[in-house]
Design a protein around this motif. Structure first.
Motif, PDB file in Angstrom:
ATOM      1  N   GLN A 190       0.835  -1.205   0.000  1.00 42.39           N
ATOM      2  CA  GLN A 190       0.000   0.000   0.000  1.00 42.39           C
ATOM      3  C   GLN A 190       0.873   1.260   0.000  1.00 42.39           C
ATOM      4  N   GLN A 191       0.269   2.373  -0.405  1.00 46.58           N
ATOM      5  CA  GLN A 191       0.999   3.647  -0.367  1.00 46.58           C
ATOM      6  C   GLN A 191       0.871   4.339   0.983  1.00 46.58           C
ATOM      7  N   TRP A 192       0.074   3.770   1.900  1.00 45.21           N
ATOM      8  CA  TRP A 192      -0.123   4.297   3.247  1.00 45.21           C
ATOM      9  C   TRP A 192      -0.357   5.799   3.276  1.00 45.21           C
ATOM     10  N   LEU A 193       0.567   6.566   3.862  1.00 49.46           N
ATOM     11  CA  LEU A 193       0.318   8.014   4.002  1.00 49.46           C
ATOM     12  C   LEU A 193       0.213   8.741   2.656  1.00 49.46           C
ATOM     13  N   ASN A 194       0.602   8.069   1.565  1.00 51.21           N
ATOM     14  CA  ASN A 194       0.453   8.703   0.249  1.00 51.21           C
ATOM     15  C   ASN A 194      -0.850   8.304  -0.419  1.00 51.21           C
ATOM     16  N   ASN A 252      -4.893  16.729  -1.125  1.00 53.45           N
ATOM     17  CA  ASN A 252      -5.685  17.381  -0.074  1.00 53.45           C
ATOM     18  C   ASN A 252      -6.520  16.423   0.763  1.00 53.45           C
ATOM     19  N   ALA A 253      -6.207  15.131   0.707  1.00 56.42           N
ATOM     20  CA  ALA A 253      -6.989  14.163   1.472  1.00 56.42           C
ATOM     21  C   ALA A 253      -6.771  14.311   2.968  1.00 56.42           C
ATOM     22  N   SER A 254      -5.689  14.931   3.389  1.00 54.22           N
ATOM     23  CA  SER A 254      -5.483  15.105   4.818  1.00 54.22           C
ATOM     24  C   SER A 254      -5.375  16.585   5.184  1.00 54.22           C
ATOM     25  N   LEU A 255      -5.924  17.427   4.315  1.00 44.68           N
ATOM     26  CA  LEU A 255      -5.925  18.858   4.618  1.00 44.68           C
ATOM     27  C   LEU A 255      -6.953  19.115   5.713  1.00 44.68           C
ATOM     28  N   VAL A 256      -6.501  19.325   6.939  1.00 48.16           N
ATOM     29  CA  VAL A 256      -7.430  19.604   8.040  1.00 48.16           C
ATOM     30  C   VAL A 256      -7.584  21.114   8.181  1.00 48.16           C
ATOM     31  N   VAL A 265      -4.794   7.701   4.358  1.00 51.89           N
ATOM     32  CA  VAL A 265      -4.053   8.730   5.096  1.00 51.89           C
ATOM     33  C   VAL A 265      -4.730   9.126   6.402  1.00 51.89           C
ATOM     34  N   ILE A 266      -6.053   9.372   6.388  1.00 51.78           N
ATOM     35  CA  ILE A 266      -6.705   9.787   7.644  1.00 51.78           C
ATOM     36  C   ILE A 266      -6.745   8.651   8.672  1.00 51.78           C
ATOM     37  N   PRO A 267      -7.188   7.435   8.279  1.00 49.10           N
ATOM     38  CA  PRO A 267      -7.147   6.356   9.272  1.00 49.10           C
ATOM     39  C   PRO A 267      -5.754   6.158   9.875  1.00 49.10           C
ATOM     40  N   LEU A 268      -4.716   6.259   9.038  1.00 50.86           N
ATOM     41  CA  LEU A 268      -3.368   6.080   9.568  1.00 50.86           C
ATOM     42  C   LEU A 268      -2.987   7.206  10.529  1.00 50.86           C
TER      43      LEU A 268
END
Lengths: 320, 458
Positions: free
Chosen positions: A167-171, A269-273, A176-179
């Motif tokens: 998997q690409q995990w944080l990428n 932007n999947a982890s843009l909080v 990304v959010i679950p991790l």
């Protein structure tokens, strides 16, 4: 005393007398009181209320720090609600909170119950769980990277060994959010556990003994005694973790951008909080007015969430 | 009742504070007046020699350059006994965070070192002094590299370069030798580069990208590492005849057929695993680390990258960047520059100019700074001397940096540079990862970038 029974003049006189006494008291005690709290009061006015008011003012202006602010009324707020990135960052933050708050609360409680036993080496275990709390996010990044790096991490080499796809995990937008939640739980759980431990230790032992005499099992004792009696702690924990998720910044900044603001918040932007979005707008693009508007919307959201939680507490929080 | 009273007190307090804040900001605006904010420098009014002037000088630095800078400042004050210099330095990131707040508070240093990409951000917001007259009077423009890189569309100069970064093609000689390929030549087109890169890309099982069974998902050595505007897409776009902004720097021209062709060349390389895509880069500690660690055979790099490559003990050299289909070539430039605050009074501005002149004209300063090896010297005579050309062993072909000035240009820098770059990157990432076709990407990027430009210029 029943008011209608005393003549009005007497009542008036009495009131005046009382008022004078109070004001004399105010003059001496009040002055001392003010003097005593003045360090805090000054601090509050200069470093809290002042900036708050200034940011509220800026949220109605177009302001880039280098040129004077221009009043644009509700312009920033209008733009904000039309901006897909704002909604995306709001959703990302909510998603983070929805996963993070329950997982961390439940796991920390279970851990606290386990570590509340009288066992050998207990202090060692408690300490082991507390170490991530005091580590900086940069250190956590290195640990997480050794596990989840797509090229060199342990996680992928295990997956490959078991015949699964790496998997690409944080990428990866999906992961990304679950991790980030898993990593944040790992880092934060020790602190919450300590809070629960304090709560658990205030539960009187007699209650358990009484329950045992009545033939209650371990689970039943936990459900009927522990959970209700530590509910004030649980309430505090939930409010604290909700606030902390909305303030999440450093972890996403470090984890997804390795400290580089232009790539933080990725992938795509999947982890843009919210806090990251605010920082980017304010400090990278110099939209200070717009960033102030984000801050105020963020404040309103947190304020209403906390208010709802406060109202709900009557239903499940028991004080004594 | 009590509650309501408390509320009204609170409201009153907030009101007072708001008014106070508004007053403050108005006061601020009074000092930052006129959008130009520029008092014309008066070259004629030199301060009398006996009058003491103290200037604040701000710069970003690391430990090594900090010591050298302090040394040079001492030399300067020895030569100009009437000027005292107070310094403010910090690492790059902190320096700029602080600088913006300092400017907002009206407490900016009198003269500071600006990243070349940020000069226009400050200039177009009226926080810099126009130094055109001084340059015309005191400097022979022919003697320097890169003065024109701080010139705006109307011909005003906003600073003078402290050191210049210019892009070339870096290549790892060992990896080329291992693959049995001849080194990059100045006659290369981007297509030639890709053909070589194919043979230099190796997957986990040791197959190259020319092999039919090559696995693009497990690349262990890339042909070309590719990232960011400066060290990635901008040179390709420009040499294909494309670009981002028109000559006024206020209109987006992203959606052009030339850009489409260039982007397709890039996307193809990434899809086939020959170039690093944004996801590949994330698996390295830093996108800068790919080339020095030997994980890529080539990179587009500015002069400062020499340091990391030498520290890693890499066997490498540099060549001119390849040409586009019509023989066009483009080298990106960042001219890090000394700039003067618009707020500095005449005496301080004059002293600041003395410092800038000292920096640019004195051979000694230029040589000392060149020895640090972090930038190409501004003064042509020094850059073309042995001090620069043969200092240190690698890269052997230092002449390539100087030759690149012939086709060099800035990164279309303007007041909102960081913001439009991030909009381009955001969109380009989708194309690079194969989410959206190139044509659609450029159309969307064009809209987004124009919106950013309109936000400031309209």
């Amino acid at each position: 005393m029943i008011p209608s029974e005393t003549p009005p003049e007497v009542q008036k006189k009495k009131r005046r007398f009382q008022a004078a006494g109070r004001s004399r008291l105010l003059r001496s005690e009040g002055r001392w009181g003010l003097l005593m709290v003045s360090p805090y009061l000054i601090h509050f006015l200069v470093f809290v209320a002042g900036p708050l008011a200034v940011s509220l003012y800026f949220s109605f202006t177009k302001y880039d720090m280098l040129t004077p602010p221009q009043w644009i009324g509700l312009g920033n707020y209008e733009q904000l609600f039309q901006e897909p990135l704002f909604w995306k960052s709001l959703w990302n933050t909510l998603y983070f909170a929805i996963l993070f708050v329950p997982i961390q609360t439940v796991l920390a409680l279970i851990l606290a119950v386990m570590l509340n036993q009288k066992l050998k080496g207990l202090k060692l275990f408690r300490m082991a769980h507390f170490i991530p709390v005091i580590s900086s996010w940069t250190v956590i990044l290195y640990v997480a990277d050794s596990i989840f790096n797509p090229r060199f991490g342990i996680a992928n080499s295990l997956l490959i060994k078991w015949g699964l796809d790496p998997q690409q995990w944080l990428n990866s937008e999906k992961w990304v959010i679950p991790l980030l939640v898993i990593i944040a739980v790992w880092k934060g759980i020790g602190y919450i556990m300590i809070l629960f431990l304090a709560g658990l230790q205030s539960v009187p032992g007699e209650l358990y003994q009484a329950a045992e005499i009545d033939g209650a099992g371990a689970f039943h004792k936990f459900r009927a005694i522990t959970v209700p009696l530590i509910s004030p702690t649980t309430f505090l924990v939930i409010i604290l973790s909700t606030i902390s998720t909305f303030q999440a910044f450093e972890q996403v900044y470090v984890m997804t951008g390795a400290g580089d603001i232009s790539s933080a918040g990725g992938p795509r932007n999947a982890s843009l909080v919210l806090m990251l979005y605010l920082y980017r707008e304010g400090f990278s693009f110099m939209h200070m007015g717009y960033a102030s508007a984000i801050a105020w919307v963020l404040f309103m959201i947190l304020f209403s969430l906390t208010l709802i939680q406060m109202k709900m507490q009557n239903r499940w929080v028991h004080y004594n | 009742m009590v509650k309501r009273k408390g509320m009204s007190v609170l409201v009153c307090m907030l009101l007072v504070l708001t008014v106070f804040a508004a007053g403050c900001s108005k006061g601020g605006s009074g000092t930052a007046d006129s959008p130009g904010g520029v008092t014309e420098p008066k070259p004629g009014t030199d301060t009398p020699a006996q009058e003491q002037t103290e200037i604040t000088l701000g710069y970003y630095s690391d430990g090594k350059s900090d010591a050298k800078m302090k040394e040079l400042i001492t030399t300067f004050t020895d030569k100009h006994p009437n000027i005292t210099v107070k310094t403010q330095s910090a690492p790059y990131g902190q320096f700029y965070q602080k600088l913006d707040t300092q400017i907002a508070a009206g407490k900016a240093p009198d003269v500071w070192l600006s990243d070349g990409a940020l000069v226009m951000k400050y200039a177009e917001r009226g926080t810099l002094k126009d130094v055109t007259e001084w340059i015309n009077k005191d400097l022979n423009k022919e003697d320097y590299y890169g003065l024109e890189f701080n010139k705006d569309a109307e011909g005003h100069y906003w600073g003078i370069p402290q050191g210049i970064q210019i892009g070339v093609l870096y290549y790892n000689k060992d990896l080329f030798d291992k693959a049995g390929i001849s080194y990059p030549e100045d006659s290369w087109t981007w297509e030639d580069l890709k053909l070589a890169a194919e043979k230099l890309t190796v997957d986990a099982s040791g197959k190259t990208a020319v092999d039919a069974s090559f696995d693009a998902n497990s690349v262990s050595q890339f042909g070309l590492t590719f990232f960011s505007i400066t060290e990635g897409w901008f040179s390709v776009l420009k040499s294909y005849g494309g670009g981002i902004l028109d000559e006024t720097n206020t209109k987006s021209i992203v959606d052009s057929p030339e850009n489409k062709q260039a982007m397709e060349w890039i996307v193809d390389g990434m899809n086939r695993g020959i170039f690093t895509d944004p996801v590949d880069l994330k698996s390295f500690q830093s996108s800068m680390a790919v080339f020095p660690s030997g994980s890529a055979a080539m990179r587009i790099g500015i002069y400062a990258r020499v340091q990391a490559a030498n520290e890693a003990g890499l066997n490498y050299d540099v060549a001119l960047l390849p040409t586009g289909p019509d023989g066009k070539r483009f080298a990106p430039v960042i001219a890090n520059s000394w700039v003067i605050s618009a707020k500095a009074d005449d005496a301080k501005a004059q002293a600041a100019w003395e410092w800038m002149k000292f920096w640019a004209t004195e051979d000694e300063v230029q040589k000392e700074w060149a020895a640090l090896g972090e930038a190409v010297p501004v003064k042509k005579s020094v850059a073309n001397s042995d001090v620069f050309l043969t200092s240190g062993a690698n890269p052997a072909n230092r002449q390539a940096f100087l030759d690149s000035f012939e086709f060099a240009g800035t990164l279309d820098t303007n007041a909102v540079w960081e913001e439009w770059v991030s909009k381009f990157n955001e969109n380009a990432e989708r194309a690079f990862l194969g989410d959206t076709p190139v044509e659609e990407t450029l159309k969307k990027a064009n809209e987004d970038i124009q919106k950013v430009l309109d936000g400031f210029y309209k």
